[in-house]
Motif scaffolding. Sequence first.
Motif, PDB file in Angstrom:
ATOM      1  N   LEU A 235       0.717  -1.286  -0.037  1.00  0.00           N
ATOM      2  CA  LEU A 235       0.097   0.118   0.145  1.00  0.00           C
ATOM      3  C   LEU A 235       0.626   1.096   0.018  1.00  0.00           C
ATOM      4  CD1 LEU A 235      -2.746   1.362   0.092  1.00  0.00           C
ATOM      5  CD2 LEU A 235      -2.860   0.988   2.434  1.00  0.00           C
ATOM      6  N   LEU A 236       2.017   1.157   0.835  1.00  0.00           N
ATOM      7  CA  LEU A 236       2.951   2.215   0.695  1.00  0.00           C
ATOM      8  C   LEU A 236       3.535   2.625  -0.438  1.00  0.00           C
ATOM      9  CD1 LEU A 236       4.056   4.841   2.070  1.00  0.00           C
ATOM     10  CD2 LEU A 236       5.907   3.179   3.158  1.00  0.00           C
ATOM     11  N   ASP A 237       3.850   1.451  -1.260  1.00  0.00           N
ATOM     12  CA  ASP A 237       4.403   1.303  -2.351  1.00  0.00           C
ATOM     13  C   ASP A 237       3.660   2.081  -3.471  1.00  0.00           C
ATOM     14  OD1 ASP A 237       6.425   0.600  -4.468  1.00  0.00           O
ATOM     15  OD2 ASP A 237       5.035  -0.648  -5.221  1.00  0.00           O
ATOM     16  N   ILE A 238       2.295   1.774  -3.292  1.00  0.00           N
ATOM     17  CA  ILE A 238       1.375   2.538  -4.368  1.00  0.00           C
ATOM     18  C   ILE A 238       1.275   3.897  -3.924  1.00  0.00           C
ATOM     19  CG2 ILE A 238      -1.107   2.592  -4.916  1.00  0.00           C
ATOM     20  CD1 ILE A 238      -1.374  -0.348  -4.382  1.00  0.00           C
ATOM     21  N   CYS A 239       1.476   4.539  -2.812  1.00  0.00           N
ATOM     22  CA  CYS A 239       1.277   5.744  -2.506  1.00  0.00           C
ATOM     23  C   CYS A 239       2.508   6.508  -3.102  1.00  0.00           C
ATOM     24  CB  CYS A 239       1.365   6.106  -0.818  1.00  0.00           C
ATOM     25  SG  CYS A 239      -0.040   5.678  -0.059  1.00  0.00           S
ATOM     26  N   LEU A 240       3.768   5.842  -3.078  1.00  0.00           N
ATOM     27  CA  LEU A 240       4.985   6.056  -3.471  1.00  0.00           C
ATOM     28  C   LEU A 240       4.920   6.662  -5.109  1.00  0.00           C
ATOM     29  CD1 LEU A 240       7.683   4.495  -1.592  1.00  0.00           C
ATOM     30  CD2 LEU A 240       6.733   6.664  -1.411  1.00  0.00           C
ATOM     31  N   MET A 241       4.224   5.506  -5.778  1.00  0.00           N
ATOM     32  CA  MET A 241       4.121   5.483  -7.358  1.00  0.00           C
ATOM     33  C   MET A 241       2.951   6.626  -7.726  1.00  0.00           C
ATOM     34  SD  MET A 241       4.046   1.741  -8.487  1.00  0.00           S
ATOM     35  CE  MET A 241       3.051   0.875  -7.415  1.00  0.00           C
ATOM     36  N   LEU A 242       1.990   6.761  -6.822  1.00  0.00           N
ATOM     37  CA  LEU A 242       1.101   8.042  -7.178  1.00  0.00           C
ATOM     38  C   LEU A 242       1.772   9.323  -7.051  1.00  0.00           C
ATOM     39  CD1 LEU A 242      -2.022   6.417  -5.712  1.00  0.00           C
ATOM     40  CD2 LEU A 242      -1.740   6.573  -7.895  1.00  0.00           C
ATOM     41  N   HIS A 243       2.604   9.506  -6.234  1.00  0.00           N
ATOM     42  CA  HIS A 243       3.130  10.857  -5.699  1.00  0.00           C
ATOM     43  C   HIS A 243       4.535  10.777  -6.572  1.00  0.00           C
ATOM     44  CE1 HIS A 243       0.456  10.877  -2.188  1.00  0.00           C
ATOM     45  NE2 HIS A 243       0.353  11.869  -2.825  1.00  0.00           N
TER      46      HIS A 243
END
Length: 456
Positions: A235-243
């Motif tokens: 989930l944190l990895d998804i946040c990093l990709m989105l930002h």
Amino acid sequence: MPTNYISPISMDAISTLCEELGKNNKIKTSDYERYDVKRGLRNSDATGVMAGLTRICSVEGYYILDGERVPKEGKLSYRGYDIKDLINNCIKDNRFGYEEISWLLIFGELPTYNQLNAYREVIGACRTLPDEFVEDLIMKHPSKDIMNKMARCVMALYSFDENPDDISTANVLRQSLQLVSQFPSIMNTAYQVKRRAFYNKSMYLHPVKKDISTAEYILRQIRPDKKYDIEEARLLDICLMLHADHGGGNNSTFATRVLTSSGTDTYSAIAAGIGSLKGPRHGGANIKVSKQLDYFMENLADPTDEAQVKDMLVKVLNREAGDKSGLIYGMGHAVYTKSDPRANILKENARQLALEHGFEKEFITLENIEKLTPEVFAEFKGDDKVMCANVDLYSGLVYRVLGIPEDLFTPLFATARISGWCAHRLEEITSNGRIMRPAYKSVSKPKQYISIEERG
């Protein structure tokens, strides 16, 4: 806690000076209209003034038809690839994707297996900060704000670079890869020192681990026991990709490109991006959303009830509740109209983990804010423009679900965005070749010099 520096300038004196300053600095709204000045580099229809070209990222939320701005579903693309496809394929393959996104933004195309593995090795190998850096630059000078400390650390890295001012592509690429690697380490160390200095809590400075993803590394470093589960890390990895990027026109990336155009060093340019992102109108907005959610949870008998949420939104708009600013944080965007793809992706992927971690009420409350805010604007403000939730509405709750402290909400944004900043700096160096120098119209009237004896 460190002793605060006491300024020798009294606030009473400053108050008097502010009155003088105010008389001579206010520019009339009519003057902006008279000279057709695009305040905030925005056109009259709120679209951005075209200031440059980029191949790195595309942000779409409307199209122009017969001179009118027509809303459409939002789309975010990195190097031509839809962010939804990039993230969904990483999820499908059950692998972490931030490093792949970072490569894509910087180098321009998706990496092969060999390229990606080599890139991950470089990222891991460069996570360790220079000798004495942590003690001399971070531990001896704690900061109340992690973003300010990150900016200071980036500037200090200049002194540890044997070739800091060389702006050749090769040297800037080297510096960029090191910064992408070091940002998580700087962020966590600054936070741990703040815990000790300002919260009187223990620091946890774990040894650097090189063979894990950026998302895993962040969770491992900030937790006392170094433990996390794979779903949390994904989930944190998804946040990093989105930002990781949001086009050349967002404030922090534009600031980075402006400084880059002057020919300055990498550390100065990236520090400018950090300073911009700290602002509550930019990266700091997720903290505003978080505080807004707390207010709703504390002041509503049932924050999951739509009627109660709607009543509160009306009070917020009327400056009767919340921080009395009249703003509903997490709603609306400069480009996106019908939808923000980042918010949709984050919401979809965060729901299950939020429910499992006991944040069901908070999640439902945010959904109600998302659903009801356009209605409230239409009914009570007479404003029926198309409006959607932006990524900040859900990112703060996601960080809470992951046990990430509020101090790190915006620094995490910066830790993701460093890949985008570096990509845009490299593009500016290789493509533009001109210093950015927009014009400002002076509206001061000519005056005759008055001798000091005659000034009263």
